[in-house]
Design a protein around this motif. Structure first.
Motif, PDB file in Angstrom:
ATOM      1  N   LEU A 177       0.814  -1.211   0.000  1.00 14.99           N
ATOM      2  CA  LEU A 177       0.000   0.000   0.000  1.00 14.99           C
ATOM      3  C   LEU A 177       0.851   1.267   0.000  1.00 14.99           C
ATOM      4  CD1 LEU A 177      -2.108  -2.214   1.231  1.00 14.99           C
ATOM      5  CD2 LEU A 177      -3.424  -0.132   1.682  1.00 14.99           C
ATOM      6  N   ASP A 178       2.082   1.154   0.431  1.00 16.81           N
ATOM      7  CA  ASP A 178       3.033   2.260   0.364  1.00 16.81           C
ATOM      8  C   ASP A 178       3.712   2.204  -1.002  1.00 16.81           C
ATOM      9  OD1 ASP A 178       5.160   4.008   0.515  1.00 16.81           O
ATOM     10  OD2 ASP A 178       6.058   3.117   2.304  1.00 16.81           O
ATOM     11  N   PRO A 179       3.446   3.168  -1.892  1.00 19.57           N
ATOM     12  CA  PRO A 179       4.026   3.087  -3.239  1.00 19.57           C
ATOM     13  C   PRO A 179       5.545   3.025  -3.240  1.00 19.57           C
ATOM     14  CG  PRO A 179       2.306   4.763  -3.148  1.00 19.57           C
ATOM     15  CD  PRO A 179       2.572   4.332  -1.738  1.00 19.57           C
ATOM     16  N   ARG A 180       6.181   3.608  -2.231  1.00 17.09           N
ATOM     17  CA  ARG A 180       7.651   3.596  -2.217  1.00 17.09           C
ATOM     18  C   ARG A 180       8.168   2.200  -1.885  1.00 17.09           C
ATOM     19  NH1 ARG A 180       8.871   9.332   0.966  1.00 17.09           N
ATOM     20  NH2 ARG A 180       7.001  10.384   0.169  1.00 17.09           N
ATOM     21  N   ARG A 181       7.534   1.519  -0.947  1.00 19.75           N
ATOM     22  CA  ARG A 181       7.937   0.145  -0.671  1.00 19.75           C
ATOM     23  C   ARG A 181       7.569  -0.773  -1.827  1.00 19.75           C
ATOM     24  NH1 ARG A 181       7.103   2.029   4.665  1.00 19.75           N
ATOM     25  NH2 ARG A 181       8.611   1.191   6.190  1.00 19.75           N
ATOM     26  N   ALA A 182       6.470  -0.477  -2.493  1.00 16.14           N
ATOM     27  CA  ALA A 182       6.050  -1.300  -3.627  1.00 16.14           C
ATOM     28  C   ALA A 182       7.101  -1.298  -4.732  1.00 16.14           C
ATOM     29  CB  ALA A 182       4.708  -0.805  -4.168  1.00 16.14           C
ATOM     30  N   LYS A 183       7.889  -0.235  -4.818  1.00 12.15           N
ATOM     31  CA  LYS A 183       8.921  -0.168  -5.854  1.00 12.15           C
ATOM     32  C   LYS A 183       9.945  -1.291  -5.696  1.00 12.15           C
ATOM     33  CE  LYS A 183      10.418   4.052  -6.854  1.00 12.15           C
ATOM     34  NZ  LYS A 183      10.840   5.458  -6.655  1.00 12.15           N
ATOM     35  N   GLN A 184      10.250  -1.668  -4.454  1.00 15.73           N
ATOM     36  CA  GLN A 184      11.183  -2.777  -4.237  1.00 15.73           C
ATOM     37  C   GLN A 184      10.600  -4.090  -4.738  1.00 15.73           C
ATOM     38  OE1 GLN A 184      14.502  -2.931  -2.892  1.00 15.73           O
ATOM     39  NE2 GLN A 184      14.225  -4.945  -3.847  1.00 15.73           N
TER      40      GLN A 184
ATOM     41  N   TYR B  81      -3.398  -1.877 -10.349  1.00 17.18           N
ATOM     42  CA  TYR B  81      -3.070  -1.116  -9.132  1.00 17.18           C
ATOM     43  C   TYR B  81      -3.281   0.381  -9.366  1.00 17.18           C
ATOM     44  CZ  TYR B  81       0.081   0.233  -5.195  1.00 17.18           C
ATOM     45  OH  TYR B  81       0.644   0.771  -4.052  1.00 17.18           O
ATOM     46  N   GLU B  82      -2.823   0.881 -10.505  1.00 14.19           N
ATOM     47  CA  GLU B  82      -2.919   2.313 -10.788  1.00 14.19           C
ATOM     48  C   GLU B  82      -4.366   2.774 -10.888  1.00 14.19           C
ATOM     49  OE1 GLU B  82      -1.194   5.571 -14.000  1.00 14.19           O
ATOM     50  OE2 GLU B  82      -1.291   3.456 -14.577  1.00 14.19           O
ATOM     51  N   GLU B  83      -5.174   2.059 -11.656  1.00 10.88           N
ATOM     52  CA  GLU B  83      -6.556   2.471 -11.864  1.00 10.88           C
ATOM     53  C   GLU B  83      -7.375   2.365 -10.587  1.00 10.88           C
ATOM     54  OE1 GLU B  83      -4.636   1.616 -15.620  1.00 10.88           O
ATOM     55  OE2 GLU B  83      -4.879   0.351 -13.835  1.00 10.88           O
ATOM     56  N   ILE B  84      -7.079   1.354  -9.762  1.00  9.71           N
ATOM     57  CA  ILE B  84      -7.793   1.211  -8.499  1.00  9.71           C
ATOM     58  C   ILE B  84      -7.419   2.348  -7.548  1.00  9.71           C
ATOM     59  CG2 ILE B  84      -8.062  -0.262  -6.465  1.00  9.71           C
ATOM     60  CD1 ILE B  84      -7.692  -2.664  -8.381  1.00  9.71           C
ATOM     61  N   ALA B  85      -6.139   2.711  -7.510  1.00  8.20           N
ATOM     62  CA  ALA B  85      -5.723   3.853  -6.696  1.00  8.20           C
ATOM     63  C   ALA B  85      -6.450   5.120  -7.133  1.00  8.20           C
ATOM     64  CB  ALA B  85      -4.211   4.046  -6.791  1.00  8.20           C
ATOM     65  N   ASP B  86      -6.505   5.344  -8.446  1.00  5.70           N
ATOM     66  CA  ASP B  86      -7.075   6.583  -8.972  1.00  5.70           C
ATOM     67  C   ASP B  86      -8.590   6.646  -8.830  1.00  5.70           C
ATOM     68  OD1 ASP B  86      -4.557   7.407  -9.732  1.00  5.70           O
ATOM     69  OD2 ASP B  86      -4.796   6.850 -11.838  1.00  5.70           O
ATOM     70  N   ASN B  87      -9.255   5.512  -9.023  1.00  9.28           N
ATOM     71  CA  ASN B  87     -10.714   5.519  -9.137  1.00  9.28           C
ATOM     72  C   ASN B  87     -11.452   5.040  -7.897  1.00  9.28           C
ATOM     73  OD1 ASN B  87     -11.295   6.213 -12.122  1.00  9.28           O
ATOM     74  ND2 ASN B  87      -9.690   4.662 -12.264  1.00  9.28           N
ATOM     75  N   ILE B  88     -10.741   4.429  -6.957  1.00  9.93           N
ATOM     76  CA  ILE B  88     -11.380   3.950  -5.726  1.00  9.93           C
ATOM     77  C   ILE B  88     -10.780   4.640  -4.500  1.00  9.93           C
ATOM     78  CG2 ILE B  88     -11.875   1.940  -4.296  1.00  9.93           C
ATOM     79  CD1 ILE B  88     -13.411   1.949  -6.927  1.00  9.93           C
TER      80      ILE B  88
ATOM     81  N   TYR C 155       7.620   1.700 -14.930  1.00 11.75           N
ATOM     82  CA  TYR C 155       6.454   1.580 -14.055  1.00 11.75           C
ATOM     83  C   TYR C 155       6.690   2.305 -12.732  1.00 11.75           C
ATOM     84  CZ  TYR C 155       2.437  -0.393 -11.660  1.00 11.75           C
ATOM     85  OH  TYR C 155       1.257  -0.537 -10.979  1.00 11.75           O
ATOM     86  N   LYS C 156       7.864   2.166 -12.195  1.00  7.50           N
ATOM     87  CA  LYS C 156       8.155   2.839 -10.925  1.00  7.50           C
ATOM     88  C   LYS C 156       8.071   4.356 -11.068  1.00  7.50           C
ATOM     89  CE  LYS C 156      12.112   0.812 -10.157  1.00  7.50           C
ATOM     90  NZ  LYS C 156      13.401   0.545  -9.472  1.00  7.50           N
ATOM     91  N   SER C 157       8.643   4.894 -12.135  1.00  7.47           N
ATOM     92  CA  SER C 157       8.677   6.348 -12.288  1.00  7.47           C
ATOM     93  C   SER C 157       7.339   6.913 -12.754  1.00  7.47           C
ATOM     94  CB  SER C 157       9.783   6.754 -13.267  1.00  7.47           C
ATOM     95  OG  SER C 157       9.572   6.178 -14.541  1.00  7.47           O
ATOM     96  N   ASP C 158       6.702   6.236 -13.706  1.00 13.18           N
ATOM     97  CA  ASP C 158       5.472   6.782 -14.288  1.00 13.18           C
ATOM     98  C   ASP C 158       4.235   6.502 -13.445  1.00 13.18           C
ATOM     99  OD1 ASP C 158       7.093   7.536 -16.350  1.00 13.18           O
ATOM    100  OD2 ASP C 158       6.174   6.251 -17.873  1.00 13.18           O
ATOM    101  N   VAL C 159       4.234   5.406 -12.716  1.00 11.95           N
ATOM    102  CA  VAL C 159       3.034   5.009 -11.976  1.00 11.95           C
ATOM    103  C   VAL C 159       3.220   5.168 -10.467  1.00 11.95           C
ATOM    104  CG1 VAL C 159       1.417   3.135 -11.485  1.00 11.95           C
ATOM    105  CG2 VAL C 159       2.287   3.465 -13.805  1.00 11.95           C
ATOM    106  N   LEU C 160       4.167   4.445  -9.886  1.00 14.43           N
ATOM    107  CA  LEU C 160       4.284   4.455  -8.432  1.00 14.43           C
ATOM    108  C   LEU C 160       4.726   5.810  -7.903  1.00 14.43           C
ATOM    109  CD1 LEU C 160       5.750   0.902  -7.781  1.00 14.43           C
ATOM    110  CD2 LEU C 160       3.384   1.675  -7.561  1.00 14.43           C
ATOM    111  N   ASP C 161       5.657   6.477  -8.568  1.00 13.27           N
ATOM    112  CA  ASP C 161       6.057   7.814  -8.116  1.00 13.27           C
ATOM    113  C   ASP C 161       4.907   8.808  -8.254  1.00 13.27           C
ATOM    114  OD1 ASP C 161       8.592   7.005  -7.423  1.00 13.27           O
ATOM    115  OD2 ASP C 161       9.563   7.771  -9.226  1.00 13.27           O
ATOM    116  N   ARG C 162       4.127   8.668  -9.313  1.00 18.81           N
ATOM    117  CA  ARG C 162       2.987   9.562  -9.509  1.00 18.81           C
ATOM    118  C   ARG C 162       1.912   9.322  -8.457  1.00 18.81           C
ATOM    119  NH1 ARG C 162      -2.309   8.979 -10.190  1.00 18.81           N
ATOM    120  NH2 ARG C 162      -1.966   7.262 -11.644  1.00 18.81           N
ATOM    121  N   ILE C 163       1.605   8.048  -8.157  1.00 22.72           N
ATOM    122  CA  ILE C 163       0.631   7.733  -7.109  1.00 22.72           C
ATOM    123  C   ILE C 163       1.108   8.265  -5.764  1.00 22.72           C
ATOM    124  CG2 ILE C 163      -0.377   5.835  -5.770  1.00 22.72           C
ATOM    125  CD1 ILE C 163      -0.535   4.248  -8.389  1.00 22.72           C
ATOM    126  N   ASP C 164       2.385   8.093  -5.478  1.00 20.21           N
ATOM    127  CA  ASP C 164       2.971   8.598  -4.237  1.00 20.21           C
ATOM    128  C   ASP C 164       2.767  10.106  -4.124  1.00 20.21           C
ATOM    129  OD1 ASP C 164       4.507   8.826  -1.895  1.00 20.21           O
ATOM    130  OD2 ASP C 164       6.380   8.974  -3.024  1.00 20.21           O
TER     131      ASP C 164
END
Length: 353
Positions: A160-167, A313-320, A194-203
């Motif tokens: 759930l932590d996007p930064r830990r998810a990067k690992q 993961y990205e769409e669920i974060a954005d839409n839910i 994916y890390k830069s475009d998705v997880l960093d953006r969600i973070d």
């Protein structure tokens, strides 16, 4: 005859014998990666994942390569706390790689790994949790639950932590690279993208939402899965269900404590797990000043319409999750936060799956 053909012909029967007593459940949802059709019969290399989030990471990492990634968790079910039948273990044995969440999180996955290791099956094992620092269990957690594997007393919901998810994305990419060395560069490039475009953006988006909030507490009519968001962004997550898994009874004392938190913090809206019981949330709406509940999910399962729309993961974060956090923190009204009027109609005091 390929390795998987041999296993289908019966070579895995002995290995599966000890797992035949598992509770029967529907087959996997048929979500596949870049080149797969989702039926579990791909002729190329296949990786199967024990948990939706890491299936989604895996298919993004495998994009443009011969590797197909499949999700083992059936649509509509939460990925923590279900028991598949032996056909799921057979699918793992037949696969070229098994992407899993580490020891003592999904008992059925642990048993499958024991079978693989004990019978010298050459399915590659990819542990997404390797090298990730876990936080201590929340104080609200039922103390009868000690935590995960060798790291007792730790909360397992790190993704759930996007930064830990990067690992975990890196762990999957390296596992795939070991499996298909000729495509190692593609796996690693996809992981970095994916890390830069998705997880960093969600973070960044989460950080903006929580930084804008005047309230620092979220009341959840859901299980204890959201602590990593609280730790990362400086908010107190108050679960109503204190189990690590999405199960367990809500005690009258839990309702009373939640009602006190709601009253003291003038909370009008609460969050409830998409794949969990709505009864406790409905009780809080009836008995407190709460006007409505809205959806959150720890990315542990998918609904049929999410599969149809190819949500990850990205769409669920954005839409839910993000619209709900905007609402329950008081940043926006439900009408302002909702992505559409249809969203508000569907998710305000939503019904079970």
């Amino acid at each position: 005859m390929t390795r998987r053909d041999a296993l289908r012909a019966g070579g895995a029967a002995a290995a599966l014998a000890g797992l035949a007593g598992c509770t029967a459940l529907p087959s996997a949802p048929g979500q596949a990666g870049s080149d797969g059709d989702g039926d579990g019969e791909s002729d190329g290399p296949v990786a199967v994942a024990s948990f939706f989030s890491f299936f989604d990471f895996g298919r993004e990492i495998a994009e443009g390569t011969p590797l197909t990634v499949e999700n083992l968790v059936p649509t509509g079910l939460h990925g923590h706390g279900w028991e598949p039948n032996a056909s799921i273990t057979q699918r793992i044995i037949e696969a070229d790689a098994f992407v899993h969440v580490g020891k003592d999180f999904q008992p059925w996955a642990d048993r499958a790994i024991e079978t693989i290791e004990g019978d010298d099956v050459d399915t590659a094992l990819i542990n997404v949790r390797a090298g990730i620092e876990l936080v201590d269990l929340a104080e609200t957690l039922d103390r009868e639950e000690e935590g995960v594997g060798a790291q007792r007393g730790k909360d397992p919901h790190f993704w759930l932590d996007p930064r830990r998810a990067k690992q975990s994305v890196d762990n999957i990419a390296e596992g795939f690279a070991d499996l298909l060395p000729d495509h190692a560069e593609a796996f690693r490039e996809n992981a970095e993208t994916y890390k830069s475009d998705v997880l960093d953006r969600i973070d960044a988006d989460y950080e903006a939402i929580f930084d804008a909030a005047e309230r620092d507490i979220v009341q959840l009519a859901a299980h204890n899965a959201f602590q990593y968001i609280g730790v990362r962004y400086g908010v107190r997550m108050r679960p109503l269900v204190t189990n690590l898994a999405a199960s367990g009874d809500v005690k009258p004392a839990d309702i009373r404590e939640a009602a006190e938190v709601i009253r003291e913090n003038d909370i009008r809206y609460i969050a409830n797990g998409v794949f969990e019981s709505q009864r406790p949330a409905q009780q809080l709406v009836r008995e407190t000043g709460v006007e409505a509940y809205f959806p959150v999910t720890p990315y542990a399962g998918v609904r049929k319409e999410w599969v149809a729309e190819n949500w990850g993961y990205e769409e669920i974060a954005d839409n839910i999750n993000m619209p709900t956090f905007e609402i329950v923190l008081g940043n926006k009204t439900p009408e302002e936060a909702a992505p559409s009027p249809e969203w508000l109609e569907q998710w305000r005091n939503f019904e079970p799956v």
